[in-house]
Design a protein around this motif. Structure first.
Motif, PDB file in Angstrom:
ATOM      1  N   CYS A   1      -5.406  -2.419   9.184  1.00 50.85           N
ATOM      2  CA  CYS A   1      -4.528  -1.399   9.585  1.00 50.85           C
ATOM      3  C   CYS A   1      -3.544  -1.468   8.701  1.00 50.85           C
ATOM      4  O   CYS A   1      -2.955  -0.487   8.731  1.00 50.85           O
ATOM      5  N   GLY A   2      -2.324  -2.779   8.175  1.00 49.26           N
ATOM      6  CA  GLY A   2      -1.662  -2.121   7.640  1.00 49.26           C
ATOM      7  C   GLY A   2      -1.484  -1.493   6.076  1.00 49.26           C
ATOM      8  O   GLY A   2      -1.046  -0.617   6.035  1.00 49.26           O
ATOM      9  N   VAL A   3      -2.266  -1.580   5.645  1.00 57.24           N
ATOM     10  CA  VAL A   3      -2.975  -0.945   3.974  1.00 57.24           C
ATOM     11  C   VAL A   3      -3.051   1.005   4.989  1.00 57.24           C
ATOM     12  O   VAL A   3      -2.335   1.286   3.901  1.00 57.24           O
ATOM     13  N   VAL A   4      -3.968   0.732   5.213  1.00 52.26           N
ATOM     14  CA  VAL A   4      -4.192   2.487   5.976  1.00 52.26           C
ATOM     15  C   VAL A   4      -3.034   2.633   6.314  1.00 52.26           C
ATOM     16  O   VAL A   4      -2.605   4.141   6.018  1.00 52.26           O
ATOM     17  N   GLN A   5      -2.540   2.359   6.993  1.00 52.26           N
ATOM     18  CA  GLN A   5      -1.351   2.977   7.840  1.00 52.26           C
ATOM     19  C   GLN A   5       0.100   3.098   7.010  1.00 52.26           C
ATOM     20  O   GLN A   5       0.576   4.126   6.637  1.00 52.26           O
ATOM     21  N   GLY A   6       0.130   2.183   5.490  1.00 51.79           N
ATOM     22  CA  GLY A   6       1.002   2.240   3.989  1.00 51.79           C
ATOM     23  C   GLY A   6       0.346   3.628   3.318  1.00 51.79           C
ATOM     24  O   GLY A   6       1.132   4.383   3.085  1.00 51.79           O
ATOM     25  N   ILE A   7      -0.951   3.270   3.544  1.00 47.54           N
ATOM     26  CA  ILE A   7      -1.454   4.367   2.793  1.00 47.54           C
ATOM     27  C   ILE A   7      -1.239   6.130   3.571  1.00 47.54           C
ATOM     28  O   ILE A   7      -0.957   6.849   2.686  1.00 47.54           O
TER      29      ILE A   7
ATOM     30  N   TRP B   1       2.875   6.292  -2.973  1.00 51.41           N
ATOM     31  CA  TRP B   1       4.103   6.580  -3.367  1.00 51.41           C
ATOM     32  C   TRP B   1       4.202   6.565  -5.091  1.00 51.41           C
ATOM     33  O   TRP B   1       4.967   7.262  -5.827  1.00 51.41           O
TER      34      TRP B   1
ATOM     35  N   SER C   1       0.697  -1.100   0.446  1.00 47.63           N
ATOM     36  CA  SER C   1       0.138   0.027  -0.337  1.00 47.63           C
ATOM     37  C   SER C   1       0.759   0.932   0.027  1.00 47.63           C
ATOM     38  O   SER C   1       0.308   2.151  -0.760  1.00 47.63           O
ATOM     39  N   LEU C   2       1.814   1.065   0.721  1.00 45.07           N
ATOM     40  CA  LEU C   2       2.665   2.367   0.682  1.00 45.07           C
ATOM     41  C   LEU C   2       3.602   2.385  -1.004  1.00 45.07           C
ATOM     42  O   LEU C   2       3.356   3.245  -1.175  1.00 45.07           O
TER      43      LEU C   2
ATOM     44  N   PRO D   1      -0.038   8.213  11.572  1.00 41.24           N
ATOM     45  CA  PRO D   1      -0.279   6.319  11.087  1.00 41.24           C
ATOM     46  C   PRO D   1      -0.058   5.234  11.716  1.00 41.24           C
ATOM     47  O   PRO D   1       0.067   4.124  11.272  1.00 41.24           O
ATOM     48  N   GLU D   2       1.670   5.550  12.371  1.00 41.19           N
ATOM     49  CA  GLU D   2       2.456   4.103  12.569  1.00 41.19           C
ATOM     50  C   GLU D   2       1.634   4.220  14.211  1.00 41.19           C
ATOM     51  O   GLU D   2       1.644   3.659  15.371  1.00 41.19           O
TER      52      GLU D   2
ATOM     53  N   PHE E   1       1.533   7.091   5.481  1.00 40.30           N
ATOM     54  CA  PHE E   1       2.160   7.325   6.020  1.00 40.30           C
ATOM     55  C   PHE E   1       2.735   7.808   4.740  1.00 40.30           C
ATOM     56  O   PHE E   1       3.356   9.084   4.629  1.00 40.30           O
ATOM     57  N   GLY E   2       2.496   7.441   3.716  1.00 41.51           N
ATOM     58  CA  GLY E   2       2.597   7.326   1.875  1.00 41.51           C
ATOM     59  C   GLY E   2       2.077   8.367   1.898  1.00 41.51           C
ATOM     60  O   GLY E   2       2.881   9.317   0.504  1.00 41.51           O
TER      61      GLY E   2
END
Ligand SMILES: Nc1ncnc2c1ncn2[C@@H]1O[C@H](COP(=O)(O)OP(=O)(O)OP(=O)(O)O)[C@@H](O)[C@H]1O
Ligand SMILES: [Mg+2]
Lengths: 335, 222
Positions: free
Chosen positions: B75-81, A102, A97-98, B207-208, B83-84
């Protein structure tokens, strides 16, 4: 190109950035060893819960420590298997997802390919083709590596992995986890002439391994002797020698069989100092070259994933948005 | 204000998008396929709304309770999005989302939301409608034996969620008979009103710091 690598397949949260322009890597690692220590092994649910707490802060710190902005990252790699499904999903979800946010390509990496390529991060890397001995907590494999993605399985363990054997023997001798370093340390006090343990499956032809019988042999020896400090050390010595010698015998055979002149050793057990001594001897004797990763890249880490991911991304591979993980994943299926 | 919401706490994978007053959503009943489905769904919703990820102001997710693995995927997906994109996260209870869904679909003002927690237990939370048409938690959410489920006060209650399917008989004896909807899941579309409200009130996290609420914490079998 800079690739962010994420490793969460088991009990280490690892992150790294590989920079292909410099062939350099920088990494951070959070180990869960203490978290699982009191349970005598990795508790998968606890591992996943810890990964999701630790991963993003590690990524943030890694970027800050290296003064990097998101724009300077060209791709993201994460371990997609083999490993614990819940743990793999954390790294993959955050990594994939990151990359979407990006707008950079992403790739799911095979954990053992990561281990296998870790020696490429050293100043004098091996060149293809070579024979690789992968010796870790979950795997003992001899692989013929013709080039990236062209892996032929020459032999593997039919029961316990080598690292697993170190861990189990350490446990039955009352040493801590992980067992590899603990056994090695104690073995230095051991008397080399007291015990000689069998070298399993070396009498028969073939390149497969078996370590569970050796573990039982250790148990019986421990049970039938006075359990003092010296005996513990003597057993540690004899076990370490037997395990390493077994690995050496098979490496020798694999080199002979393939006619290759280059041997790569990777995975947690490749950190073992005695193993490295034996390898140097073997290299001199057979006139072959031997390569291994620096000790911190023998066990799980993000650097090897960043590098393996870079290689795959450079070859034009990437994972679409529908990411998935592969708890069991045979490396010879890669291409 | 533009918000994205997603929930993967149950068998259903769902996401919803709110773009300056307009809502759109997608969902699919797909056990164990949430990883494959969630990002393509999000991407589609944004594409259909001609919105670029950078135009999002915040990301809401179903923080649980629910399937541990499902919670971590969301949770992982929203953290990544988040933060990104450098945006905040709005954590929303999946039981609250269920209760809000009950209000949206059936106009029930007092709702006992229950999700099957396996191991003879249920995730349980009671919600009541406030003057802004939003469901508010009464007392606290918990994981408990269905025999121990309780209503906070007497009113005309209704029940929703998979917990009512698995433990229908026990729950009816414990808290009494009431209208129920068993085959309902926390949908991101129903999370949106709660997320908008929370976002406006500043109930957001970095995010974290967005983490699942598991409720069940004794997870080591010895
Ligand atoms: N110095 C050492 N000597 C022997 N074994 C060691 C040493 N250091 C680490 N090990 C062993 O290496 C293993 C950990 O390695 P690694 O992190 O590569 O394995 P893993 O990731 O758990 O398994 P896999 O990579 O197969 O999924 C443990 O079994 C540990 O005991
Ligand atoms: Mg490993």
């Amino acid at each position: 190109m800079r690739v962010l690598g994420i490793e969460t397949s088991c009990d280490e949260t690892g992150v790294a950035i590989y920079d292909s322009a410099q062939n350099s890597v920088t990494h951070l690692l959070h180990s869960q060893i203490e978290l699982h220590a009191k349970y005598g092994g990795v508790v998968p649910e606890l591992a996943s819960r810890d990964h999701i707490q630790k991963l993003l802060p590690l990524i943030k710190n890694l970027l800050v420590d290296n003064g990097l902005t998101p724009r300077e990252i060209g791709g993201i790699a994460y371990t997609a298997g083999p490993g614990l499904v819940g743990a793999l999903l954390v790294g993959s979800a955050i990594g994939r997802s990151l990359a979407w946010a990006w707008q950079v390509p992403a790739i799911g990496v095979h954990h053992m390919e990561g281990h296998l390529l870790a020696p490429m991060l050293e100043p004098f890397p091996p060149s293809f083709p070579f024979v690789a001995l992968l010796v870790s907590g979950g795997h003992t494999q001899l692989v013929q590596v013709d080039t990236i993605g062209k892996y032929t399985m020459l032999g593997e363990s039919i029961d316990d992995a080598a690292g697993e054997a170190f861990d189990k023997v350490a446990k039955l001798l009352g040493l801590g986890y992980p067992g590899g370093p603990a056994i090695s340390k104690l073995a230095q006090q051991g008397n080399p002439d007291r015990f000689i343990f069998p070298r399993p499956m070396t009498q028969r032809p073939g390149l497969d391994f078996s370590f569970s019988g050796l573990k039982t042999y250790v148990l019986n020896t421990w049970k039938t002797h006075v359990q003092d400090e010296q005996t513990r050390a003597d057993i540690a010595y004899a076990f370490e020698e037997a395990a390493i010698d077994t690995l050496m015998i098979k490496c020798r055979r694999a080199l002979k069989q393939t006619q290759l002149k280059c041997l790569v050793i990777a995975g947690g057990v490749s950190a073992n100092q005695r193993l490295r001594q034996h390898l140097t001897q073997l290299a001199n004797e057979l006139h072959v070259e031997v390569y291994y990763p620096r000790p911190e890249f023998c066990t799980d880490n993000g650097a090897m994933i960043a590098y393996a991911g870079y290689v795959r991304l450079k070859a034009g591979q990437s994972e679409a948005l529908n990411f998935s993980v592969h708890p069991r994943w045979n490396m010879s299926l890669l291409s | 204000m533009n918000l994205l919401a997603l929930d993967t706490s149950t068998e259903v994978c769902s996401c919803a998008l709110y773009v300056s007053g307009e809502a759109s959503s997608q969902h699919e009943i797909a056990p164990r396929q949430h990883a494959e489905l969630i990002l393509p769904m999000i991407n589609n919703l944004l594409a259909e709304a001609s919105l670029s990820p950078k135009q999002l102001d915040g990301i809401a997710f179903g923080k649980g309770p629910g399937s541990f693995t499902g919670l971590r995927i969301a949770c992982g997906v929203v953290q990544g999005i988040a933060f990104g994109l450098d945006r905040p996260i709005i954590p929303i209870s999946s039981l609250a989302t269920l209760a809000q869904l009950a209000y949206i679909e059936f106009e029930w003002p007092h709702v006992a939301a229950a999700i099957d927690a396996r191991m003879q237990e249920v995730y349980w939370g009671c919600y009541a409608l406030d003057e802004n048409h939003l469901m508010q938690l009464q007392e606290r959410e918990q994981v408990c034996k269905p025999q121990a489920a309780m209503l906070p006060f007497s009113a005309t209650w209704a029940g929703i969620g998979s917990g009512w399917q698995t433990y229908h008989e026990i729950l009816s004896t414990t808290v009494g008979n009431m209208p129920i909807q068993q085959e309902k899941y926390p949908l991101a579309s129903a999370m949106l009103p709660l997320a908008i409200d929370a976002f406006e009130k500043g109930q957001i996290v970095a995010p974290e710091n967005a983490l699942p609420t598991y409720l069940r914490n004794n997870v080591v079998q010895v």
